[in-house]
Design a protein around this motif. Structure first.
Motif, PDB file in Angstrom:
ATOM      1  N   GLU A 142       0.871  -1.089   0.394  1.00 56.85           N
ATOM      2  CA  GLU A 142       0.431   0.207   0.323  1.00 56.85           C
ATOM      3  C   GLU A 142       0.736   1.085  -0.059  1.00 56.85           C
ATOM      4  O   GLU A 142       0.010   1.889  -0.597  1.00 56.85           O
ATOM      5  CB  GLU A 142      -0.507  -0.051   1.245  1.00 56.85           C
ATOM      6  N   THR A 193       1.321   2.179  -3.242  1.00 63.22           N
ATOM      7  CA  THR A 193       0.682   2.631  -4.206  1.00 63.22           C
ATOM      8  C   THR A 193       0.831   3.878  -4.167  1.00 63.22           C
ATOM      9  O   THR A 193       0.728   5.051  -5.216  1.00 63.22           O
ATOM     10  CB  THR A 193      -0.373   2.018  -3.912  1.00 63.22           C
ATOM     11  N   LEU A 194       0.729   4.147  -2.246  1.00 65.96           N
ATOM     12  CA  LEU A 194       0.829   5.883  -2.486  1.00 65.96           C
ATOM     13  C   LEU A 194       1.947   6.481  -2.507  1.00 65.96           C
ATOM     14  O   LEU A 194       1.752   7.536  -3.250  1.00 65.96           O
ATOM     15  CB  LEU A 194       0.539   6.060  -0.760  1.00 65.96           C
ATOM     16  N   TYR A 203       1.444   7.818  -6.300  1.00 72.29           N
ATOM     17  CA  TYR A 203       0.453   8.370  -6.682  1.00 72.29           C
ATOM     18  C   TYR A 203       1.006   9.872  -6.944  1.00 72.29           C
ATOM     19  O   TYR A 203       0.565  10.014  -8.158  1.00 72.29           O
ATOM     20  CB  TYR A 203      -0.446   8.639  -5.214  1.00 72.29           C
ATOM     21  N   LEU A 222      -5.061   4.992  -8.255  1.00 70.07           N
ATOM     22  CA  LEU A 222      -5.476   5.282  -7.295  1.00 70.07           C
ATOM     23  C   LEU A 222      -6.643   4.117  -6.566  1.00 70.07           C
ATOM     24  O   LEU A 222      -6.378   3.396  -6.238  1.00 70.07           O
ATOM     25  CB  LEU A 222      -5.566   6.475  -6.391  1.00 70.07           C
ATOM     26  N   LEU A 260      -5.806   0.876  -4.964  1.00 72.59           N
ATOM     27  CA  LEU A 260      -6.710   0.752  -3.845  1.00 72.59           C
ATOM     28  C   LEU A 260      -6.830   0.121  -3.918  1.00 72.59           C
ATOM     29  O   LEU A 260      -7.560  -1.352  -2.598  1.00 72.59           O
ATOM     30  CB  LEU A 260      -6.176   1.985  -2.766  1.00 72.59           C
ATOM     31  N   SER A 284      -6.870  -3.925  -3.623  1.00 77.10           N
ATOM     32  CA  SER A 284      -6.394  -4.191  -2.382  1.00 77.10           C
ATOM     33  C   SER A 284      -6.895  -4.696  -1.058  1.00 77.10           C
ATOM     34  O   SER A 284      -6.625  -4.914  -0.834  1.00 77.10           O
ATOM     35  CB  SER A 284      -4.575  -3.597  -1.897  1.00 77.10           C
ATOM     36  N   MET A 285      -7.879  -3.753  -1.335  1.00 76.62           N
ATOM     37  CA  MET A 285      -8.191  -3.621  -0.395  1.00 76.62           C
ATOM     38  C   MET A 285     -10.081  -3.510  -0.326  1.00 76.62           C
ATOM     39  O   MET A 285     -10.327  -4.730   0.841  1.00 76.62           O
ATOM     40  CB  MET A 285      -9.435  -2.045   0.541  1.00 76.62           C
ATOM     41  N   LEU A 293      -5.378   9.252   5.928  1.00 76.49           N
ATOM     42  CA  LEU A 293      -4.934   8.092   5.424  1.00 76.49           C
ATOM     43  C   LEU A 293      -5.344   6.886   6.051  1.00 76.49           C
ATOM     44  O   LEU A 293      -6.074   5.694   5.903  1.00 76.49           O
ATOM     45  CB  LEU A 293      -3.258   7.343   4.893  1.00 76.49           C
ATOM     46  N   THR A 340      -5.647   2.722   6.067  1.00 76.17           N
ATOM     47  CA  THR A 340      -4.497   2.601   5.164  1.00 76.17           C
ATOM     48  C   THR A 340      -3.524   0.965   6.472  1.00 76.17           C
ATOM     49  O   THR A 340      -3.512   1.354   7.007  1.00 76.17           O
ATOM     50  CB  THR A 340      -3.419   2.915   4.831  1.00 76.17           C
ATOM     51  N   VAL A 342     -12.429   7.155   0.261  1.00 74.33           N
ATOM     52  CA  VAL A 342     -10.456   6.990  -0.606  1.00 74.33           C
ATOM     53  C   VAL A 342     -11.553   8.519  -1.612  1.00 74.33           C
ATOM     54  O   VAL A 342     -10.499   9.214  -1.852  1.00 74.33           O
ATOM     55  CB  VAL A 342     -10.347   5.982  -1.411  1.00 74.33           C
TER      56      VAL A 342
END
Lengths: 122, 500, 492
Positions: free
Chosen positions: B141, B144-145, B148, B167, B171, B174-175, C385, C390, C426
């Motif tokens: 993660e 990814t962030l 971005y 994103l 995200l 994955s979430m 986040l 996250t 998000v």
């Protein structure tokens, strides 16, 4: 017959329920902010009865220790409700103060008029 | 310095680099020196771990227990070692390239660019060395962030849209898919450690295993398995060095690497192939390979074509994992390395073309090979390696993948591999062909075009040579990956190290 | 001295409130509030240490032994909550001076601190008391002072929001006290422990269930359980920033605690969940909150209001944990209570800083200020986040436990709903991040510069805490797990 008897015996509950429901009805249904507060007080009052009426024992006396009396009423609910009344008064006072300020700021205390102008914050 | 310390150091070096780049941000020269020194140090550290892992050492570092039974910990095993070596090796080349590219294109916010880059590498190393699913997920993660801001670097509407897709898909998958899969695994098995032979054997079977596999492979959106590949072309709005390192190497490879690692160490190859639940994944991967190649044929934008080519090539790695046998695993893992070097060369060239000639479409490249011979020579080499022809590295990985498919008795997959190689030829080779043999447009501008800046040329030359070297010396990678299955004879070093 | 700690926890802020009202000078009042607030976590920390070392503390208020006198009782759950409230209060006070001075008329400033300390005393009181009626009194102390604080907001809509909240809040509190009244008439006691014991003898009768229903509904109003949340968005949006940050972090959490206390320790899990479909109702409403409120949040133009809707959604996660009602689920709910408090306070404090600098929290006004206030808006990103959940942030830990709880219960569909709903966050958090960092600077934003240190440092402390508690969870999840054990042990 037993049903009617039980209804009559619990008359204090009926009063409570009547006050509670009418209080809530006023809060929900009235657009006038002062009337809403009146309804709120009515609603609170009904709850005072929930405490006080079971505390009273028919034929009981105030809880003063004396050989002559054997049956006492429960004093605790009264004390509690005294506190609750104070809280209720404070709420009412604050509510009315807010209504005064709302009247100053908007020139109205009718919810219809206040929310008609898109004042609900959006 | 013990092996464990080196592992910690490998994670810390780029992390410290982020801070140093920030501090030196005012002076570009110093900032870029810091980047290069950090990249160099990282490579040295990773390379000093390499031979020991090859010899059978498996250093483990447990940092903190985050939740009861779940800790942030690192363990180096062959797959991770390979991935870390590729990432750190290519970071240094890429840094050299970035300096040339960013300066000559006068990109804004370069400090932020280098910082995010270092952050991305930190998380890539974290993914490579993760000892359990939890650690892997955290760094996944973070990767990814941290990428971005790189995707949205240009800051225009298109970049923002690309960033949003990037994103949301990464995200989101994955979430919504990966995290439940991890929690599910944890609830079933009570462990999350990557264990040789897998942890699901004897606990999950049948359809549930297939479902879990689905959650993992689609949950790892970075593997760009169709239909979750849309983020990759969208991310092409980023500056070319970003596309080169991250979207040809670090990010997408983190995806397929995670798939490979999970298949090998969570499912277990034997358990997976015995259950037969890998079959559908084979077909999905094969379909991704073919479809992506077909889409690539239709793209005129050079970077978009390369992006779809990447989607297809990632399919090979997933295919290798889905074969769930020894040769498949070796072929897939090797393809991580081979494709990385090949594709980064191609992207470097695309960036060099943009920098030198400001051209982005394939149809504009006519005759450009005459003024930019080095760039297009490198492009040709990268293309041939990606296609999988000798004498370049890509030949080996496809060879092993084909062997794996034969081992698994999947003739159809062998056919798919062959068709897709033909498709690769069809969409890659016309590019250098056009550049070298078509006549330049007579607008008088093309004579003025010169080769890209020197740092760019050095970088793309280096990776092109890399493609050739990988063809000559694939045995190191082979031995490394093979040692997953055949526990190395020397178990002693790891014990000695843990004392120190 | 140590034995008087429970009393000091409440008496100090009450005295401080009086002092503030008497002093009538803004800075002096702030000084008093600061000193008091800083003393609070020391006291609650010492008590929690005691509790963890040697079991619950029982303190007889005024020397009247329970069950007749009012008992103050600190166990793992209440000690945890006390620490949370007092920590938030302590962190927010250094921040308050500039923010309050900017947002509230000078003559009202001492009153604000008076109300703030009263509210603090009320919230701490709810957490510490072991007496049902006393809990009601503290509830009303905190509520009344909250109404006053909200009404002090600059916008005139703050008055309407406060009035709305007053009506809803009073109805909620009255439901609660009615339920307590029924309990009292059935058991003859108000002491939590005593009531729980006597309930076991009384068994499950209709008035008991009515009491449970009344208390649950009353508290659901206070904690803004969807769809009883309508008071919350406006109240949070128009209150002064400091009040919003403080209330968002603490007020709803205390209501959750009180409800948990009644549902689990007093009525007992079996009564609560076996006789009424409370678990199912809570899961349904929680899901409605997680999706409904998050979707509404996406479309808000006022960022403060957006975060308020996000709070409604996040409360959904907490109630989801209650609805799941197994060890992991409940731990998730309780730990989210703590984690959400920290991250939401941090987010609202960032917005307070934005208000301080540019005077608006409209999303268009925030365009591009990321580059003008990089540290402040960086704090927003990290806390955001954490809202998303996250990994590596506190929000992840809560969601982890909730998901494990749902899986253990066999509700795998719930896990997918849970993670899908975080995807909505998000979108709304990402939208703010994109606007603040990637849009050209707005007209209002030209005034922006980095936040003053006295406001920045408290915000950063909370942001650091969201990361710290995402990595080292021995304090949060450890205690939450103990508290969940204690609550579930009521299972008879």
């Amino acid at each position: 017959m037993a049903v009617i008897e039980s209804i009559i015996q619990h008359y204090n509950h009926w009063i409570m329920i009547f006050l509670m429901v009418s209080g809530l009805y006023i809060v929900v249904n009235r657009g006038n902010m002062v009337k809403k507060l009146v309804g709120l007080s009515l609603f609170q009052t009904s709850v005072y009865l929930i405490y006080i009426t079971p505390g009273k024992i028919l034929g009981g006396t105030p809880p003063i220790l004396d050989d002559a009396f054997t049956v006492y009423s429960n004093p605790l609910p009264h004390v509690l409700i005294l506190t609750a009344i104070v809280v209720g008064v404070a709420t009412l006072a604050l509510g009315l103060a807010l209504v005064v300020r709302i009247n100053e700021a908007y020139g109205s205390i009718e919810e219809d008029e206040l929310f008609a102008n898109g004042e609900d914050g959006t | 310095m013990s092996l464990e310390h080196l592992v910690i150091l490998a994670i810390c070096i780029p992390a410290v680099g982020i801070a140093l780049i920030w501090l030196t941000g005012k002076s570009p020269d110093r900032r870029e020196t810091v980047t290069l020194v950090t990249a160099g140090l990282l490579l040295v550290v990773v390379l000093s771990i390499f031979p020991q892992v090859l010899a059978g050492a498996r250093p483990e570092v447990r940092l903190i227990e985050v939740l009861p039974g779940i800790s942030l910990s690192f363990a180096v095993e062959p797959l991770g070692m390979l991935f870390a070596t590729i990432a750190s090796g290519l970071w240094i080349v890429n840094s050299i390239y970035s300096i040339g590219y960013m300066r000559s294109n006068e990109e804004p916010r370069q400090t932020q660019f280098y910082m995010c880059f270092a952050a991305a590498i930190t998380s890539t190393i974290g993914i490579a060395f993760a000892a359990n699913l939890f650690t892997l997920f955290i760094f996944y993660e973070v990767l990814t962030l941290s990428t971005y801001p790189l995707v949205t670097h240009k800051g225009n509407e298109e970049a923002k849209r690309g960033g949003r897709i990037y994103l949301l898909i990464l995200l989101g998958t994955s979430m919504v898919l990966l995290l439940p899969a991890i929690i599910w695994t944890w609830v079933i098995t009570g462990t999350m450690d990557f264990t040789p032979g897998g942890i699901l054997a004897g606990k999950v079977d049948g359809l549930t295993l297939g479902l879990l596999l689905g959650l993992y492979v689609f949950g790892i959106g970075k593997a760009a398995l169709m239909p979750f590949h849309r983020w990759l072309p969208a991310a092409m709005v980023a500056p070319t060095p970003v596309s080169a390192l991250l979207h040809a190497v670090a990010v997408v490879k983190a995806g397929v690497f995670s798939v490979m690692k999970i298949v090998v160490y969570i499912f277990g190859l034997e358990h997976l192939s015995a259950s037969g639940q890998n079959q559908w994944l084979l077909y999905v991967a094969a379909a991704t390979v073919l479809l992506a190649s077909l889409v690539a044929l239709t793209k005129d934008n050079l970077k978009a074509r390369l992006a779809y080519s990447t989607v297809g090539q990632l399919g090979y790695v997933v295919l290798g994992a889905a074969l769930a046998n020894s040769m498949g695993m070796i072929g897939g893992s090797m393809h991580i390395a081979m494709h990385a070097v090949g594709k980064i060369t191609l992207f470097f060239c695309a960036g060099a073309i943009y920098t030198a000639a400001h051209k982005t479409e394939v149809s504009e490249l006519d005759g450009l090979g005459r003024v930019m011979p080095i760039t297009f020579a490198a492009f040709t080499i990268g293309a041939i390696s990606t296609i999988g022809l000798p004498p370049f590295g890509g030949a080996w990985s496809k060879w092993f993948l084909a062997l794996g498919a034969l081992d698994a008795g999947q003739l159809a997959i062998v056919v798919v591999l062959m068709i897709s190689s033909l498709l690769n030829i069809a969409y890659l080779l016309p590019i250098p062909f056009r550049a070298f043999f078509s006549k330049p447009p007579k607008d008088g501008k093309s004579e003025a075009i010169k080769e890209a800046p020197l740092p760019c040329l050095i970088a793309l030359g280096a990776t092109a040579v890399g493609c050739f070297l990988l063809f000559l010396f694939p045995d190191t990678i082979f031995d490394l990956i093979k040692s997953i299955e055949v526990p190395a004879a020397i178990d002693v070093p790891s014990e000695q190290v843990s004392d120190g | 001295m140590n034995s008087q700690l429970p009393a000091l926890q409440i008496v100090l802020p009450l005295l401080g409130a009086v002092l503030c009202a008497v002093l009538r000078k803004g800075n002096l009042a702030w000084g008093v509030a600061l000193v008091t607030s800083l003393a609070m976590p020391v006291i609650s920390g010492l008590m929690l240490q005691d509790v963890l070392a040697s079991g619950p503390i029982s303190y007889a208020m005024g020397g009247w032994a329970p069950p007749f006198g009012i008992e103050y009782r600190v166990d793992a759950a209440s000690g945890f909550l006390l620490l949370l409230i007092s920590l938030i209060g302590a962190v927010i006070m250094p921040y308050a001076r500039l923010s309050i001075a900017a947002e509230i008329a000078e003559q009202d400033v001492p009153w604000f601190y008076t109300m703030y300390l009263l509210c603090l005393a009320g919230l701490l009181g709810i957490a510490i008391t072991g007496d049902a009626f006393n809990a009601f009194v503290f509830l009303e102390i905190s509520s009344l002072s909250t109404y006053a604080m909200i009404a002090m907001g600059k916008d005139r809509r703050a008055l309407l929001a406060s009035y709305q909240y007053l009506i809803m809040g009073t109805i909620g509190a009255t439901f609660f006290v009615a339920g307590v009244g029924l309990l009292y008439s059935m058991t003859g006691s108000l002491n939590f422990v005593d009531v729980a014991d006597r309930l076991a003898e009384v068994g499950t009768s209709r008035p008991i269930l009515a009491a449970l229903g009344l208390i649950t509904v009353g508290m659901s109003l206070k904690l803004a359980l969807f769809p009883l949340h309508v008071w919350l968005p406006n109240a949070y949006a128009f209150a002064p920033s400091v009040a919003t940050a403080f209330l968002a972090a603490t007020a709803t959490k205390v209501a959750v605690y009180l409800m948990l206390r009644f549902m689990f320790s007093i009525f007992g899990v079996s009564t609560t969940l076996a006789n009424l479909p409370i678990g199912e109702i809570f899961v349904t409403l929680a899901l409605a909150a997680m999706f409904g409120a998050s979707i509404v949040a996406i479309f808000q133009e006022n960022v403060k209001r957006m975060l308020a809707y996000s709070s409604v959604a996040q409360i959904g996660y907490i109630t989801l944990g209650i609805g799941i009602a197994n060890q992991a689920g409940l731990t998730g709910g309780i730990v989210h209570l703590f984690n959400h408090a920290i991250m939401k306070a941090a987010l609202f404090m960032v917005l307070g800083a934005v208000v301080y600098r540019i005077g608006s929290v409209k999303i268009d006004a925030l365009a591009g200020i990321g580059r003008r206030m990089p540290i402040t808006m960086g704090a927003f990103v990290i806390a955001g986040l954490s809202i998303i959940g996250t990994p590596g942030t506190a929000g992840f830990i809560s969601k982890w436990y909730l998901a494990v709880g749902a899986f253990e219960k066999g509700w795998w569909w719930l896990v997918f709903l849970l993670v899908t709903s975080s995807l909505l966050s998000v979108i709304y958090i990402g939208r703010v991040i994109e606007v603040t960092w990637f849009r050209p600077l707005s007209k209002e934003g030209e005034k922006a510069s980095e936040t003053p240190l006295s406001m920045l440092i408290p915000t950063l402390i909370l942001v650091a805490a969201t990361i710290y508690f995402g990595i080292d969870t021995s304090l949060t999840a450890g205690i939450a797990s103990k508290a969940a054990d204690a609550l579930l042990a009521g299972l008879r």
